[in-house]
Design a protein around this motif. Structure first.
Motif, PDB file in Angstrom:
ATOM      1  N   LYS A 300      63.467  15.905  -3.339  1.00 50.29           N
ATOM      2  CA  LYS A 300      64.325  16.509  -2.325  1.00 50.29           C
ATOM      3  C   LYS A 300      64.207  15.784  -0.995  1.00 50.29           C
ATOM      4  CE  LYS A 300      60.872  20.040  -1.076  1.00 50.29           C
ATOM      5  NZ  LYS A 300      60.625  21.500  -0.962  1.00 50.29           N
ATOM      6  N   ASP A 303      62.992  17.558   5.326  1.00 55.33           N
ATOM      7  CA  ASP A 303      63.517  18.444   6.360  1.00 55.33           C
ATOM      8  C   ASP A 303      62.397  18.702   7.363  1.00 55.33           C
ATOM      9  OD1 ASP A 303      63.825  21.532   7.348  1.00 55.33           O
ATOM     10  OD2 ASP A 303      65.765  20.530   7.156  1.00 55.33           O
ATOM     11  N   GLU A 305      62.008  20.537  10.078  1.00 55.69           N
ATOM     12  CA  GLU A 305      61.692  21.906  10.480  1.00 55.69           C
ATOM     13  C   GLU A 305      60.973  22.668   9.373  1.00 55.69           C
ATOM     14  OE1 GLU A 305      61.557  25.126  13.211  1.00 55.69           O
ATOM     15  OE2 GLU A 305      62.031  22.993  13.473  1.00 55.69           O
ATOM     16  N   SER A 306      61.337  22.370   8.118  1.00 50.32           N
ATOM     17  CA  SER A 306      60.644  23.015   7.000  1.00 50.32           C
ATOM     18  C   SER A 306      59.245  22.459   6.833  1.00 50.32           C
ATOM     19  CB  SER A 306      61.438  22.820   5.705  1.00 50.32           C
ATOM     20  OG  SER A 306      62.698  23.447   5.781  1.00 50.32           O
ATOM     21  N   ALA A 342      65.128   9.948   8.043  1.00 55.18           N
ATOM     22  CA  ALA A 342      64.370  11.023   8.688  1.00 55.18           C
ATOM     23  C   ALA A 342      64.274  10.797  10.187  1.00 55.18           C
ATOM     24  CB  ALA A 342      62.969  11.115   8.084  1.00 55.18           C
ATOM     25  N   SER A 345      67.611  11.480  11.796  1.00 58.12           N
ATOM     26  CA  SER A 345      67.865  12.917  11.843  1.00 58.12           C
ATOM     27  C   SER A 345      67.056  13.588  12.946  1.00 58.12           C
ATOM     28  CB  SER A 345      67.530  13.550  10.485  1.00 58.12           C
ATOM     29  OG  SER A 345      67.651  14.957  10.538  1.00 58.12           O
ATOM     30  N   GLN A 349      68.394  15.334  16.571  1.00 56.28           N
ATOM     31  CA  GLN A 349      68.117  16.735  16.883  1.00 56.28           C
ATOM     32  C   GLN A 349      67.208  16.892  18.099  1.00 56.28           C
ATOM     33  OE1 GLN A 349      67.753  19.345  13.114  1.00 56.28           O
ATOM     34  NE2 GLN A 349      67.281  17.291  12.341  1.00 56.28           N
TER      35      GLN A 349
END
Length: 380
Positions: A300, A303, A305-306, A342, A345, A349
């Motif tokens: 996967k 992410d 924040e996860s 990553a 991203s 953000q």
């Protein structure tokens, strides 16, 4: 027919021996990783020529090149000639009867989870990690007790050339190795002491102390993983035992502005999860070639924040706390694509990141360059 076959075999052997003679007469470099031997040799095209003395090496294999085999010479020695190798540091071994054996002509290093031979292919016009005529620091070998691992842990500490003549405190970088390596890696393979000696002499890096501790954790019931929980043992040991040990035994600055953390691969994961959870302790973080962002086994997408709640939703806090959040990776490393995505991203953000890439795969030449770049940015 028999005479023809004999002639052909004789011709092949003659051509083969001539080609070996030509290879053996080429200009060459003696690797810095040799132990006082003239072989192995690095030829002008970065191929490597090996010579061994044994009764029969016809079935030996050289891990650097799956097609490389030893051939008997007129003087009774056996020689093998590899394909050209990329510049940088290569672990290698001989396989004899299914058993991997180190080359006694070369130095052995702890890498790949074991002691093994290595050869360092010089990169043209790349001298930043050479031992030069500049003031040299010291590397101290010591150990501390870890209640987390319930054993004594090896730690190597670099102090700059001025340390013994000074009474002042120095900023400190905690520098972690990768999986399958230990506290010796950043000095023996990474040339950290020479990198810092040269940069300090050139006025390009601050004088600093560098702490390199064994970061391999094998704790029953605490499986390793690129997650907050998987890195919990490292986080606990770093904050509760390693930092206090260093601050008791070395003159290091004890505020967050004088403290940095960095690491390669596994050590990059330790930095990501351990360092980002403790920005009250560190103002500089360096993450080199880590699998946190993908490129190894993960299916996967990463992410942020996860992985670390608050990293994106509270990005402003991290931007205030961290003077440097540095990420690097090799251009040929399988981690390059997920790491690039990553970083893009996280930056989109709102997280401030310095990102750099260097030619190479998942290997020491990339990590030497990462460290060289990173230490010039910290403690400003």
């Amino acid at each position: 027919m028999h005479l023809l076959r004999t002639f052909i075999i004789s011709l092949i052997l003659t051509v083969s021996l001539q080609s070996w003679a030509q290879a053996d007469q080429q200009p060459y470099v003696i690797p810095s990783t040799n132990i006082g031997n003239s072989y192995p040799r690095i030829l002008s095209d970065n191929s490597v020529l090996f010579r061994v003395r044994t009764d029969d090496a016809s079935s030996w294999k050289v891990s650097l090149d799956p097609n490389c085999r030893f051939t008997r010479q007129d003087d009774g020695t056996w020689m093998a000639h590899t394909k050209p190798l990329v510049e940088g540091f290569h672990y290698y071994w001989f396989t004899i009867g299914g058993l991997d054996v180190s080359d006694p002509a070369s130095r052995s290093y702890f890498g790949c989870g074991r002691m093994t031979s290595a050869i360092d292919i010089p990169e043209k016009d790349c001298t930043f990690y050479d031992c030069k005529d500049v003031p040299h620091g010291k590397v101290h070998q010591t150990e501390y007790y870890s209640p987390v691992r319930k054993q004594r842990i090896g730690v190597w500490v670099y102090t700059p050339a001025s340390y013994d003549q000074s009474k002042r405190s120095y900023p400190v970088l905690y520098l972690q190795h990768g999986g399958g390596e230990d506290e010796t890696g950043w000095i023996n393979q990474g040339k950290t002491n020479y990198i810092l000696d040269n940069l300090i002499a050139e006025g390009k890096a601050k004088e600093m102390i560098i702490v390199m501790a064994n970061g391999t954790f094998n704790i029953p019931g605490s499986p390793f993983g690129y997650s907050v929980q998987g890195m919990k043992p490292f986080e606990q040991e770093l904050t509760q035992y390693l930092i206090p040990f260093i601050e008791k035994n070395f003159r290091v600055q004890t505020d967050r502005h004088g403290r940095a953390l960095a690491g390669l691969s596994m050590g990059g994961g330790q930095t990501f999860f351990g360092g980002l959870q403790h920005t009250e302790l560190f103002s500089h973080l360096g993450i080199f070639s880590t699998g946190v962002f993908g490129g190894i086994r993960e299916a996967k997408a990463f992410d942020a924040e996860s992985a670390l709640p608050g990293l994106i939703s509270n990005a402003a806090k991290y931007n205030r706390d961290l003077q440097t959040l540095y990420i690097s990776v090799g251009t040929d490393d399988p981690r390059i694509t997920p790491t690039t995505k990553a970083v893009e991203s996280m930056k989109s953000q709102g997280l401030n990141i310095v990102f750099n890439t260097f030619p190479g795969d998942h290997e020491w030449q990339v990590w030497r360059k990462s460290l060289h770049d990173y230490v010039q940015r910290i403690f400003k």
